[in-house]
Design an enzyme around this catalytic site. Structure first.
Site, PDB file in Angstrom:
ATOM      1  N   GLN A  74       5.340   0.706  -0.151  1.00 42.80           N
ATOM      2  CA  GLN A  74       5.423   0.077   1.062  1.00 42.80           C
ATOM      3  C   GLN A  74       5.544   1.353   2.164  1.00 42.80           C
ATOM      4  OE1 GLN A  74       4.976  -2.430   2.634  1.00 42.80           O
ATOM      5  NE2 GLN A  74       4.539  -3.866   0.821  1.00 42.80           N
ATOM      6  N   SER A  75       5.075   2.524   1.762  1.00 39.50           N
ATOM      7  CA  SER A  75       5.335   3.616   2.819  1.00 39.50           C
ATOM      8  C   SER A  75       4.849   3.393   4.288  1.00 39.50           C
ATOM      9  CB  SER A  75       4.416   4.568   2.222  1.00 39.50           C
ATOM     10  OG  SER A  75       4.360   5.763   3.160  1.00 39.50           O
TER      11      SER A  75
END
Ligand SMILES: *Cc1c(COP(=O)(O)O)cnc(C)c1O
Length: 337
Positions: A74-75
Site C-alpha cells: 500500500q505504498s
C-alpha cells in the site's frame, strides 16, 4: 540563508494550509497546529509529491522515459510516483512487497490507483525486499535492453535529490511561523524512510529555526532511533556532497522520538486507531494507520507524559496516506461501534 535549489517540476499544490486545531489542542494543553501536506493534491496527496518534484525533474534532465521505484503493497510513495510519472509523460515500474507474490493483494486503496495510472507492478516477497536495489537495477537493465532510459528512485523517494522537497517545505513553514507570535515550537513528523526528516533538518538549519526556538522531531514508525540517525545522517551527507552550500548535519541535530512502532510497520494497535478516530470526530482530520496515525499517537502520549519538552506550540505535519486507510474497514469496524 537563501540557497539555490535544483530544478523541479511543479506538481504539488503548495503552500499547503497551516491550520489551528482548537479542540484537540485544548485537550492536550498546547497551541496545536496542523500543516496539511495531505492537501498537496488529491491523487498526489501527501509528502511524496514534494520529493518527486525534484526527483522527476532530475529524471527528465537525464532523458529518462521510465521511472522505477519500490515500496510496501500500500505504498503512498509508489502511488504518487505512478501518477506523477503520468503528469510528466513517463512510464512507471513499481516493485511492491507482499506476503505471497503468487497471490497478490486485492486491488484496493493505493494499488487500485497504481493500476488506474497504468503502472507496471512487479510483486516481490519479503525475502526479496532485502535485495530491492539489486532488483530495481535488474528492471533498469530490462528497460535499457528494450531501448528505453530508466531512472531509479530509492524507497520512499528518500535520496539527496528527494530531500529538497522538504528543504523547500521547511522554508514554507519558516515563512508561515514567522507570521505568528514568537513561541517555543516543536514540529512533529512521521519518519518512515528518512527523506522527509533529512529535508526538514537541512531546511531548519538553512532557515535558522533555532533562532526562533523551533525544534524538529520525528516519530519513527519502523526500525529504531539508531537506524534513523544513520539513514537521515547519510542522506544529509550525500546532499552536502552534491550541494556543498548545504549545512553539515551531525547526530545531535537529528531528533527522533522512539517507542511508538507498536506491533511493527503497517501493523496497527486498537489504541492507535481509537486516537485516529477521536481526531476525525473532534477536528474532521483523517490520519492514516501506517504513518500519521502512529506519529499522532506517539505525540499525544509524549504530551501527556511531559508537555514541557514540546514548548508552547506544536505543529503536526500531516504527511498524507488516506488511501492506505480505506482498505482497513475490517480492522476499524470494532472501534466504530
Ligand atoms: C512515506 C510517508 C511518510 C514518511 O516519510 P519518509 O520521508 O519516508 O520518512 C509519512 N507519512 C506518509 C503518509 C507517508 O506516505
Amino acid at each position: 540563508m537563501t540557497i539555490t535549489h535544483p530544478r523541479r517540476f511543479e506538481l504539488a499544490r503548495v503552500p499547503t494550509p497551516l491550520q489551528r486545531l482548537e479542540r484537540a489542542g485544548a485537550a492536550l494543553g498546547v497551541e496545536l497546529w496542523i500543516k496539511r501536506d495531505d492537501m498537496t493534491g488529491v491523487e498526489l496527496s501527501g509528502n511524496k509529491v514534494r520529493k518527486l518534484e525534484y526527483l522527476l525533474a532530475e529524471a527528465h534532465d537525464q532523458r529518462a522515459d521510465t521511472v522505477i521505484t519500490c515500496g510496501g503493497e500500500q505504498s503512498n510513495h509508489c502511488r504518487a510516483t505512478a501518477l506523477a510519472a503520468v503528469h510528466t509523460r513517463m512510464k512507471s515500474v513499481l516493485l511492491l512487497r507482499t506476503d505471497d507474490p503468487a497471490n497478490p493483494p486485492p486491488m484496493a486503496g493505493n494499488i487500485l490507483l497504481d493500476r488506474l495510472a497504468g503502472a507496471e507492478i512487479v510483486w516481490i516477497s519479503r525475502a526479496d525486499w532485502a535485495r530491492r536495489n539489486e532488483l530495481m537495477e535488474a528492471q533498469a537493465e530490462r528497460v535499457r535492453a528494450a531501448g528505453g532510459t530508466p531512472y531509479v528512485i530509492p524507497e520512499g523517494g528518500s535520496s539527496a535529490t528527494g530531500s529538497w522537497g522538504y528543504i523547500r517545505a521547511a522554508e514554507e513553514l519558516a515563512r508561515e511561523l514567522g507570521e505568528l507570535p514568537d513561541r517555543p515550537t516543536t514540529i512533529v513528523y512521521a519518519c518512515g524512510s528518512g527523506g522527509t526528516g533529512a529535508g526538514l533538518i537541512l531546511g531548519a538549519r538553512c532557515c535558522d529555526f533555532a533562532s526562533f526556538q523551533t525544534r524538529v522531531a520525528g516519530v519513527n514508525v519502523c526500525d529504531d532511533r539508531d537506524y534513523f540517525l544513520r539513514v537521515i545522517g547519510g542522506i544529509c551527507e550525500q546532499a552536502r556532497e552534491r550541494w556543498p552550500a548545504l549545512p553539515a548535519i551531525t547526530e545531535g541535530d537529528i531528533d527522533i522520538i522512539d517507542g511508538y512502532v507498536g506491533r511493527g510497520y503497517a501493523q496497527s494497535q486498537p489504541a492507535e486507531l481509537e486516537r485516529l478516530r477521536d481526531l476525525a470526530r473532534a477536528e474532521g482530520v483523517i490520519l492514516d494507520p501506517v504513518y500519521t496515525g502512529k506519529a499522532w499517537y506517539g505525540l499525544t502520549e509524549e504530551l501527556r507524559r511531559d508537555r514541557s519538552r514540546f514548548g508552547e506550540r506544536v505543529v503536526f505535519l500531516h504527511t498524507g496516506g488516506i488511501f492506505g486507510l480505506l482498505p482497513k474497514a475490517a480492522e476499524l469496524t470494532p472501534i466504530l461501534a
